[in-house]
Structures are given as structure tokens and as C-alpha cells.
Scaffold this active site. Structure first.
Site, PDB file in Angstrom:
ATOM      1  CB  CYS A 114      41.979  42.744  48.053  1.00 25.85           C
ATOM      2  SG  CYS A 114      40.643  41.797  48.974  1.00 25.85           S
ATOM      3  CG  HIS A 254      43.413  40.518  45.151  1.00 21.71           C
ATOM      4  ND1 HIS A 254      43.865  39.758  46.150  1.00 21.71           N
ATOM      5  CD2 HIS A 254      42.326  40.445  45.278  1.00 21.71           C
ATOM      6  CE1 HIS A 254      42.889  39.320  46.946  1.00 21.71           C
ATOM      7  NE2 HIS A 254      41.944  39.519  46.719  1.00 21.71           N
ATOM      8  CG  ASN A 284      40.533  37.237  48.851  1.00 26.33           C
ATOM      9  OD1 ASN A 284      41.502  37.936  49.240  1.00 26.33           O
ATOM     10  ND2 ASN A 284      39.634  37.611  48.130  1.00 26.33           N
TER      11      ASN A 284
END
Length: 332
Positions: A114, A254, A284
Site C-alpha cells: 500500500c 492511504h 482499501n
């Protein structure tokens, strides 16, 4: 004299198929309320049929290139941040290159989960400042939905598929859009998030224990790590930029979990109206989450350009990437 870098264009693409929390109740012992309360997520986009991470990565790249007004043949390097690739090889970057016609670009993939978009920006910055490249395309794209245990409600509800892309090039007005950047890794915490790659030993040797290619995550430890460590890392990067937190217009974290985003907002004492989040609609999406959040916020009017922003990603490794940037009008 240091070479200034321009963030010339940003784009994103997600699959058309949407799975809501209510849809997940058909295959899991869960509820819309349970998922929203713990994560802030309401729905996610997922690949279907023969759709691929490469396909949406190409679309995101094309949109970023269109916004940047560059000739694809001027791209010297393509970096793909891809943890769940369509193929081990050819690389995702090479597949994007072939599709968009960037025939003069060198290509490689990186795996920073990520944090991949920020890691890609750091590498692109180094190439440009060392005069090894003038224009770099960073593409973050993943097919996380294909590596989830869809019987495990603790993990599968958290993720969605998506792609984001950014074009970085030499600035034509001497303004450096990457004011500061900081990359970190703490490999001793790598067991917090894992995804094994299955493979069999040669039949002439002892057989190995194969694992399924599922994302495995210790959510409590990840949460504790991020809310404890990340605020300090962000403050370090802001200090490196020569700015104060109050000088910065937006925080774009994020999009992992709304609880984490709210904890960062509180720890950094950042105005909630200037924290960019769209986790409710996308879940996500790994390294793609930051460019998706930026473009959507600009298009909806929540983020006003030009502006300054903190972009920060964290993920498996454990890896962390933070950058303080200037975002110009017309990039998204």
C-alpha cells in the site's frame, strides 16, 4: 543545481462491478452495520471475469498522460507498483508500456504494497534528479480481490480493486512539486501482513508445504503500528519540507480503515474538512488509494487546486512512504 520536478497528471480507474456490504451478507456471517462500524466501508469495486489489474492500470495511465499533455514517446521510465500482478512476467510495467505505446521507456515493477505509489514517486524523483530520466510514469494497480479468503470476514471486507497513475517530469517553471519525501521499512514486522506465493518443489526433492495465495493480516497489530508510528513519520517529513503542519492544505492518507484515518487526524490535529477520504466507496485499493482519493476529491470540489498536501501510505513489509507535495491546477 537540483532539478525541479513537476507532478503533471494524475488518473485512476476502477472496475465497473460493485459489491456492497449487503451483497457480502449472502456469503458471510456479517452485516452492513458491522462492516461500516469497524471500517467505514460501504462498498468496493472488484474485477470480474477476465478483467485484470493490467487493464485498469492501462486506463489509469492513459488518463494521467492525457491530463499531463505529454507525448507517450517522451516517457523514459514506467514504474508499476503492483503487489498482485496479472503475470510474474512480463512485468505490469512492460504490459502497460506495450498498451500505451511508450516505446522509449524502461520498465520495472516494485512491491511495497500500500506504500507503492509513494515509493514509486521516490524512485521517479531520484531518476529525474540524477538526469537518468526526464519523464516517469508511476502506475499503482492491484487485483487484491483475487487473493482474499472470501470466507474470512475479518479480511475480505476490507479490500477493493483499483488503479491510479501519476506522471512526473522536469518542471518548466523551476517549482519543485515534491517538496520532501521519506521512505521507511521495518522488515522485522513483516509478519503483520503476508501473502504467500504458492509453488511446488522439484519432484526429485522433498515436497514442501504449500500455502494458499491469501492475504493474511493481523489487524490489531497493523492498527497499533500505524497510529503509534505514522504520525511521527509524517511530522518528520513535514519538518524536512521546511513547512509547518498549519501551512499544508490537505492530508491524503492511504485508505485502509476509517478508524486509522480518524486516529491520524486526531494525532496530527488536522482539520477534518481537509482530510481526504473516500474509503466508504472503494475500500482499501492498496497503492492506488491515494491517487483515487486525490482525483475524486478534485473532481467533486472537495480539494481545491493549486494546493499543498501530505500524501502518506503504509502497508505490508511493513513499509511507510510520506511526501509533501504541491498539486497544480489541471492535474486531475
Amino acid at each position: 543545481m537540483s532539478i525541479p520536478i513537476k507532478i503533471a497528471g494524475i488518473g485512476f480507474q476502477v472496475p465497473e462491478t460493485v459489491i456492497t456490504n449487503d451483497d457480502l451478507t449472502k456469503i458471510l456471517d456479517t452485516s452492513d452495520e458491522w462492516i461500516k462500524t469497524r471500517t467505514g466501508i460501504e462498498k468496493r469495486h472488484v474485477l470480474s471475469g477476465n478483467e485484470s489489474a493490467v487493464q485498469i492500470g492501462i486506463e489509469a495511465a492513459s488518463k494521467a498522460i492525457e491530463k499531463s499533455n505529454i507525448d507517450v514517446k517522451a516517457i523514459d521510465l514506467i514504474i508499476a507498483a503492483a503487489s498482485v500482478e496479472t503475470h510474474a512476467y512480463p512485468s505490469t510495467a512492460c504490459e502497460v508500456q506495450a498498451a500505451i505505446g511508450a516505446e522509449n521507456a524502461a520498465c520495472f515493477d516494485i512491491t511495497a504494497a500500500c506504500s507503492g505509489l509513494i515509493y514509486g514517486m521516490g524512485i521517479a524523483r531520484a531518476f529525474i534528479k540524477s538526469e537518468s530520466a526526464k519523464t516517469v510514469l508511476v502506475v499503482a494497480t492491484d487485483a487484491i480481490s483475487r487473493c482474499l479468503d472470501w470466507t474470512d470476514r475479518a479480511s475480505c471486507v476490507l479490500f477493493g480493486d483499483g488503479a491510479g497513475a501519476m506522471v512526473l517530469t522536469v518542471s518548466d517553471d523551476n517549482q519543485d512539486d515534491i517538496i520532501a519525501i521519506d521512505l521507511k521499512a521495518e522488515g522485522h514486522l513483516g509478519n503483520f501482513i503476508k501473502m504467500p506465493i504458492p509453488g511446488k518443489n522439484c519432484p526429485l526433492v522433498q515436497p514442501n508445504d504449500e500455502e494458499k495465495m491469501y492475504v493474511k493480516m493481523d489487524g490489531k497489530e497493523v492498527y497499533k503500528y500505524v497510529v503509534t508510528k505514522l504520525p511521527g513519520y509524517i511530522e518528520e517529513c513535514v519538518q524536512k519540507s521546511g513547512l509547518k503542519m498549519s501551512d499544508i492544505d490537505y492530508l491524503v492518507p492511504h485508505q485502509a480503515n476509517m478508524r486509522i484515518i480518524e486516529a491520524l487526524e486526531k494525532r496530527l490535529d488536522f482539520d477534518s474538512s481537509h482530510v481526504i477520504s473516500n474509503i466508504q466507496d472503494y475500500a482499501n485499493t492498496s497503492a492506488a488509494s491515494i491517487p483515487i482519493a486525490i482525483v475524486e476529491a478534485v473532481q467533486s470540489g472537495k480539494m481545491k487546486l493549486p494546493c499543498s498536501a501530505i500524501l502518506t501510505g503504509f502497508g505490508a513489509g511493513m513499509t511507510v512512504g510520506t511526501t509533501v507535495v504541491r498539486l497544480r491546477e489541471g492535474i486531475a
